[in-house]
Design a protein around this motif. Structure first.
Motif, short mmCIF file in Angstrom:
data_model
loop_
_atom_site.label_atom_id
_atom_site.label_comp_id
_atom_site.label_asym_id
_atom_site.label_seq_id
_atom_site.Cartn_x
_atom_site.Cartn_y
_atom_site.Cartn_z
N GLU A 39 0.83 -1.20 0.00
CA GLU A 39 0.00 0.00 0.00
C GLU A 39 0.87 1.25 0.00
O GLU A 39 1.82 1.36 0.78
CB GLU A 39 -0.88 0.03 1.25
N GLY A 40 0.54 2.18 -0.89
CA GLY A 40 1.06 3.54 -0.80
C GLY A 40 0.10 4.35 0.05
O GLY A 40 -1.08 4.47 -0.30
N LEU A 41 0.56 4.89 1.17
CA LEU A 41 -0.34 5.46 2.17
C LEU A 41 -0.54 6.96 2.04
O LEU A 41 -1.48 7.49 2.64
CB LEU A 41 0.20 5.14 3.57
N ASP A 42 0.32 7.65 1.32
CA ASP A 42 0.23 9.10 1.21
C ASP A 42 -0.42 9.51 -0.12
O ASP A 42 -0.55 8.69 -1.02
CB ASP A 42 1.62 9.72 1.33
N PRO A 43 -0.79 10.78 -0.24
CA PRO A 43 -1.35 11.22 -1.53
C PRO A 43 -0.38 11.05 -2.70
O PRO A 43 -0.82 10.91 -3.84
CB PRO A 43 -1.65 12.70 -1.28
N PHE A 44 0.94 11.06 -2.42
CA PHE A 44 1.93 10.82 -3.47
C PHE A 44 3.02 9.93 -2.89
O PHE A 44 3.54 10.19 -1.81
CB PHE A 44 2.52 12.13 -4.00
N ASN A 45 3.37 8.88 -3.65
CA ASN A 45 4.30 7.87 -3.15
C ASN A 45 5.24 7.41 -4.27
O ASN A 45 4.82 7.30 -5.43
CB ASN A 45 3.55 6.65 -2.63
N ILE A 46 6.48 7.14 -3.89
CA ILE A 46 7.45 6.56 -4.84
C ILE A 46 8.17 5.42 -4.13
O ILE A 46 8.64 5.57 -3.00
CB ILE A 46 8.48 7.61 -5.33
N LEU A 47 8.26 4.31 -4.83
CA LEU A 47 9.02 3.15 -4.37
C LEU A 47 10.05 2.82 -5.43
O LEU A 47 9.76 2.90 -6.63
CB LEU A 47 8.08 1.95 -4.18
N VAL A 48 11.25 2.46 -5.01
CA VAL A 48 12.27 1.95 -5.92
C VAL A 48 12.58 0.52 -5.47
O VAL A 48 12.84 0.29 -4.28
CB VAL A 48 13.55 2.80 -5.89
#
Length: 343
Positions: A250-259
């Motif tokens: 889950e991306g929990l914030d309004p904007f999220n980045i995962l690498v």
């Protein structure tokens, strides 16, 4: 960040944390690990992380300055789905895909920022070196002793159903917060897996809605919860996920980045196990039970046990594909399968 956690997450134990002050320590921890673990602050010094701490717009601008002119593929979900990228009632996807310039896609993030009815927007598994200039170099991989695939995932608040991957995975939270809920490989029966050939992103997923698990429909999921673990990552944190561990992301914030970094311990010429499973469904699953029992024993003999007595009585030069595979003998198998499947 999400205001409250569903009860499922608060009832689970947390993923263990490890110290890894340098890439050598991380490699040693990975080599010894049989379960997932979290490393706090592993990539906190990345410029991308620092830009995200300033704001989501600053992180987007940082990426735009390094983006190549190639078109990007984006998934756009339906409003009101709580960011869940999944099936609709007819088992089609509840999102559509489009292609466009990154600047135009990011304009959609800007336009929908703060809207309660905003759609989920997600760019998945974007190759960092193909689509960006200097991004991978400026935000260096902490996995230095492998040759991983380097991917970036960019999105609004989203939920990706529990699935497993064959490669090992180091996932680094760069912007926003992430929640990973992980389960051992043997929990597949308790996760109620969906279709194999019709999936949101190429891997079979759990049918259970983790935000509202229906234990009447999926009673064995209670056992999965007893065996699951949860980790919440802040910007700069990372989680290691071993091969075939199930993970709900889950991306929990309004904007999220995962690498993330994917790698496998066996040569790529050996192919994908999922392909063998699909072929086995085609060739074996619907045989009479007596025939399946015979083939199960043969699979144990040739594949899963593969003891020395399989080849000891055959001259070494004549063992062919029964010997340790090489790129050449793996190519022979692949050519044989292509010929037979195209008949």
């Amino acid at each position: 960040m999400a205001d409250a956690d569903p009860a499922i997450f608060s009832a689970m134990r947390t993923v263990d944390e490890r110290e890894a002050g340098d890439p050598a320590a991380l490699a040693a921890a990975i080599d010894k690990a049989s379960e997932p673990f979290v490393v706090r602050g592993l990539v906190r010094d990345w410029p991308l992380v620092r830009a995200g701490l300033e704001s989501g717009r600053a992180a987007r601008q940082y990426l735009l300055e390094r983006a190549r002119p190639a078109p990007f593929t984006v998934s756009i979900g339906e409003p009101g789905r709580d960011g869940r990228l999944f099936y609709d009632d007819d088992f089609a996807m509840n999102f559509r895909t489009a292609r466009g310039k990154l600047a135009d896609i990011f304009r959609g993030f800007d336009d929908n920022e703060g809207r309660a009815d905003a759609p989920a927007i997600y760019l998945t598994s974007v190759d960092m070196r193909t689509f960006f200039t200097g991004l991978a170099e400026d935000n260096p991989s902490p996995v230095i002793d492998r040759e991983p695939l380097e991917s970036i995932w960019i999105g609004t608040a989203t939920r990706v159903a529990a699935h497993s991957d064959f490669p090992r995975n180091l996932a680094c939270c760069a912007v926003g917060h992430r929640r990973f809920t992980v389960f051992p490989p043997d929990q597949y029966r308790n996760l109620y897996l969906g279709p194999i050939e019709n999936t949101p992103a190429g891997r079979t997923v759990s049918m259970v809605d983790f935000h509202a698990p229906d234990l009447d429909a999926y009673p064995r999921f209670a056992e999965a919860m007893e065996n699951g673990m949860v980790a919440e990552l802040e910007p700069g944190d990372a989680i290691y996920i071993p091969s075939m561990w199930w993970h709900h992301v889950e991306g929990l914030d309004p904007f999220n980045i995962l690498v993330n970094y994917w790698w496998r311990e066996t040569p790529a010429f050996l192919g994908q196990p999922q392909e063998a499973l699909n072929h086995a469904i085609l060739a074996l699953r619907d045989l009479p039970q007596a025939d399946k029992d015979i083939w199960r024993e043969l699979f144990d003999y040739y594949v899963f046990d593969s003891a020395p007595d399989v080849t000891d009585h055959i001259p070494e030069a004549a063992r062919g594909i029964l010997d340790t595979l090489t790129p050449e003998t793996a190519g022979q198998i692949r050519a044989f399968l292509l010929r037979t499947l195209n008949r």
